[in-house]
Enzyme design. Structure first.
Site, PDB file in Angstrom:
ATOM      1  N   PRO A  32      24.096  24.377  72.475  1.00 52.16           N
ATOM      2  CA  PRO A  32      23.557  25.149  72.455  1.00 52.16           C
ATOM      3  C   PRO A  32      23.283  25.996  70.731  1.00 52.16           C
ATOM      4  O   PRO A  32      24.344  25.669  70.532  1.00 52.16           O
ATOM      5  CB  PRO A  32      23.296  27.497  72.731  1.00 52.16           C
ATOM      6  CG  PRO A  32      24.734  26.528  73.300  1.00 52.16           C
ATOM      7  CD  PRO A  32      24.928  25.466  73.517  1.00 52.16           C
ATOM      8  N   MET A  33      22.422  25.429  70.022  1.00 54.68           N
ATOM      9  CA  MET A  33      21.839  25.705  68.725  1.00 54.68           C
ATOM     10  C   MET A  33      20.428  26.219  67.742  1.00 54.68           C
ATOM     11  O   MET A  33      19.910  25.849  67.953  1.00 54.68           O
ATOM     12  CB  MET A  33      22.009  24.193  68.324  1.00 54.68           C
ATOM     13  CG  MET A  33      23.429  23.484  67.682  1.00 54.68           C
ATOM     14  SD  MET A  33      23.362  21.534  67.244  1.00 54.68           S
ATOM     15  CE  MET A  33      22.415  20.845  68.925  1.00 54.68           C
ATOM     16  N   MET A  34      21.294  27.072  67.639  1.00 53.07           N
ATOM     17  CA  MET A  34      20.156  27.603  66.831  1.00 53.07           C
ATOM     18  C   MET A  34      19.008  27.085  65.845  1.00 53.07           C
ATOM     19  O   MET A  34      19.879  26.908  64.969  1.00 53.07           O
ATOM     20  CB  MET A  34      20.730  29.249  65.739  1.00 53.07           C
ATOM     21  CG  MET A  34      21.424  29.789  66.485  1.00 53.07           C
ATOM     22  SD  MET A  34      20.384  31.474  68.396  1.00 53.07           S
ATOM     23  CE  MET A  34      19.282  31.837  67.488  1.00 53.07           C
ATOM     24  N   CYS A 115      29.766  32.413  69.226  1.00 56.67           N
ATOM     25  CA  CYS A 115      29.206  32.765  67.470  1.00 56.67           C
ATOM     26  C   CYS A 115      29.667  33.664  66.321  1.00 56.67           C
ATOM     27  O   CYS A 115      29.711  35.013  66.790  1.00 56.67           O
ATOM     28  CB  CYS A 115      27.929  33.047  67.165  1.00 56.67           C
ATOM     29  SG  CYS A 115      26.965  32.976  66.242  1.00 56.67           S
ATOM     30  N   LYS A 159      30.906  30.439  76.848  1.00 61.50           N
ATOM     31  CA  LYS A 159      30.996  29.473  76.172  1.00 61.50           C
ATOM     32  C   LYS A 159      31.908  30.768  74.287  1.00 61.50           C
ATOM     33  O   LYS A 159      31.552  31.530  74.728  1.00 61.50           O
ATOM     34  CB  LYS A 159      29.913  29.061  74.890  1.00 61.50           C
ATOM     35  CG  LYS A 159      30.022  27.907  73.967  1.00 61.50           C
ATOM     36  CD  LYS A 159      29.134  27.040  73.469  1.00 61.50           C
ATOM     37  CE  LYS A 159      29.819  26.114  72.708  1.00 61.50           C
ATOM     38  NZ  LYS A 159      30.011  26.031  71.438  1.00 61.50           N
ATOM     39  N   ASN A 231      34.022  21.399  72.944  1.00 60.60           N
ATOM     40  CA  ASN A 231      33.225  21.439  72.288  1.00 60.60           C
ATOM     41  C   ASN A 231      33.862  20.870  70.737  1.00 60.60           C
ATOM     42  O   ASN A 231      35.046  21.524  71.125  1.00 60.60           O
ATOM     43  CB  ASN A 231      32.446  22.633  72.538  1.00 60.60           C
ATOM     44  CG  ASN A 231      31.493  22.325  71.037  1.00 60.60           C
ATOM     45  OD1 ASN A 231      30.871  23.932  70.300  1.00 60.60           O
ATOM     46  ND2 ASN A 231      30.468  21.735  71.206  1.00 60.60           N
ATOM     47  N   GLY A 232      33.550  20.147  69.570  1.00 63.45           N
ATOM     48  CA  GLY A 232      33.867  21.058  68.956  1.00 63.45           C
ATOM     49  C   GLY A 232      34.644  19.812  68.042  1.00 63.45           C
ATOM     50  O   GLY A 232      34.929  19.116  68.782  1.00 63.45           O
ATOM     51  N   GLY A 253      27.630  18.516  69.677  1.00 61.58           N
ATOM     52  CA  GLY A 253      26.513  20.099  69.090  1.00 61.58           C
ATOM     53  C   GLY A 253      25.769  19.177  67.952  1.00 61.58           C
ATOM     54  O   GLY A 253      24.954  18.578  68.570  1.00 61.58           O
ATOM     55  N   ARG A 254      25.767  19.316  66.950  1.00 58.88           N
ATOM     56  CA  ARG A 254      24.960  18.385  65.514  1.00 58.88           C
ATOM     57  C   ARG A 254      25.061  17.138  65.375  1.00 58.88           C
ATOM     58  O   ARG A 254      24.297  16.384  65.202  1.00 58.88           O
ATOM     59  CB  ARG A 254      25.449  19.300  64.497  1.00 58.88           C
ATOM     60  CG  ARG A 254      24.957  20.582  64.380  1.00 58.88           C
ATOM     61  CD  ARG A 254      25.958  21.540  63.278  1.00 58.88           C
ATOM     62  NE  ARG A 254      25.257  22.959  63.022  1.00 58.88           N
ATOM     63  CZ  ARG A 254      25.064  24.056  64.199  1.00 58.88           C
ATOM     64  NH1 ARG A 254      25.734  23.288  65.424  1.00 58.88           N
ATOM     65  NH2 ARG A 254      24.868  24.995  63.883  1.00 58.88           N
TER      66      ARG A 254
END
Length: 353
Positions: A32-34, A115, A159, A231-232, A253-254
């Site tokens: 999930p990415m804002m 977050c 998460k 993740n990461g 993610g990104r």
């Protein structure tokens, strides 16, 4: 009031459905990415990765209950399996929001405990919740009970980070995970860094705290019955596949956003399908884009998610340039995407062999 019967029925709510099984999707997911993983983004990612589990942007439980659900919970049927990530720390509100999510057809409800932003800390949710495992367990239990009472077979997941600030004790991290698992969380997604609540920006929090993948590996070894996703810092196919020797799944993610073809290649590596050329993947998006345009959605809201499709390829800069300069103009349509692809192919042909 029963938490599963919101004071205002969800607008446009589909009939109640049992969650789509997504065991295969656990091997690969997109974080999930804002401001990024909206419905248009997820439709594109689903095209790239048919077997991946997709996540929404984080939405606060209060917003789900009181806000514009048609916008906040927008979802195209092709996105399944897709999880709604919730923010919050009040068990009753999270329970109500979870039931609304299930009624809208989401396949999983995920609680954000990772977050680190100032805004999130001020609201007592996100990464600061790692200091309150009992409260997080209460939230998970409330969501699980409310969903079950309303007949929704939707898993509740968490998460999290490894810890907060200078936490350096693996036992504290494992105790947090044990608490939420005992409360009914069916999986934990571990962003394998600490979250620094003071002194680092959200961007720095994704890059500065050191990665400790060994904690996630150890957690899986010691808690074999718990589904553990990692993740990461996962930025290439080989690294992602290597992690799968130690955990149940990896979450991009990104890297998946800035280099979407990486997501496609990894999904193909896990499924055995042959990777498709970037141009073919883009062409497959055309029916969706044209349907969105016909519904009044501006092209810029869709193509911003495809700008990285030719990342690292000859002509990639031209592709981004044509779309970035033209997508915001009135009347921009699929013809602009075709021009971007033509510019990309022309630039690639000009590169010496």
């Amino acid at each position: 009031m029963n938490a599963c019967h919101p004071r205002h029925p969800p607008e446009g709510t589909p009939s109640v459905r049992v969650a789509t099984p997504h065991a295969r999707a656990l091997r690969l997911s997109v974080a999930p990415m804002m401001d990024w993983t909206d419905s248009q983004c997820r439709v594109f990612h689903r095209l790239l990765a048919p077997d991946a589990l997709l996540y929404t942007e984080m939405v606060h439980a209060n917003a789900v209950i009181h806000g514009d659900r048609r916008r906040l919970l927008a979802m195209d049927p092709v996105e399944h399996p897709v999880a709604l990530q919730l923010g919050g720390s009040e068990p009753a509100l999270l329970a109500e929001a979870a039931c609304i999510a299930a009624a809208h057809g989401f396949d999983e409800v995920n609680l954000n405990c990772g977050c680190p932003s100032d805004r999130v800390q001020a609201g007592r949710f996100g990464a600061c919740l790692m200091r309150e495992p009992a409260l997080v367990a209460e939230c998970v239990a409330a969501m699980r009970a409310a969903l079950a009472a309303d007949g929704h077979a939707v898993p509740v997941t968490v998460k999290c980070r490894l810890g907060v600030d200078d936490d350096s004790e693996y036992a504290r991290f494992r105790a947090f995970v044990d608490a939420v698992a005992a409360a009914g969380a069916t999986q934990v997604i571990v962003h394998a860094r600490n979250a620094w609540l003071k002194g680092l920006s959200p961007k720095e929090n994704r890059e500065v705290p050191p990665l400790r993948y060994d904690w996630a590996y150890r957690l899986k070894q010691e808690r074999a019955d718990l589904t553990v996703l990692l993740n990461g810092g996962i930025a290439d196919e080989a690294t992602a596949l290597a992690h799968l020797d130690h955990v149940d799944g990896v979450m991009l993610g990104r890297a998946a956003y800035h280099d979407p073809h990486l997501l496609h290649r990894l999904d193909c590596a896990l499924s055995g399908r042959a990777p498709q050329p970037r141009g073919a993947l883009l062409a497959a998006l055309r029916p969706y884009v044209e349907a969105q345009l016909a519904a009044g959605v501006a092209l810029k809201h869709i193509v911003r998610h495809v700008l990285g499709l030719f990342h690292g390829q000859p002509g990639g800069r031209q592709f981004r340039q044509v779309l970035s300069e033209g997508a915001h103009r009135p009347g921009a349509d699929w013809a602009l995407v075709e021009r971007a692809l033509q510019a990309t192919e022309a630039a690639a042909r000009s590169v010496p062999a």
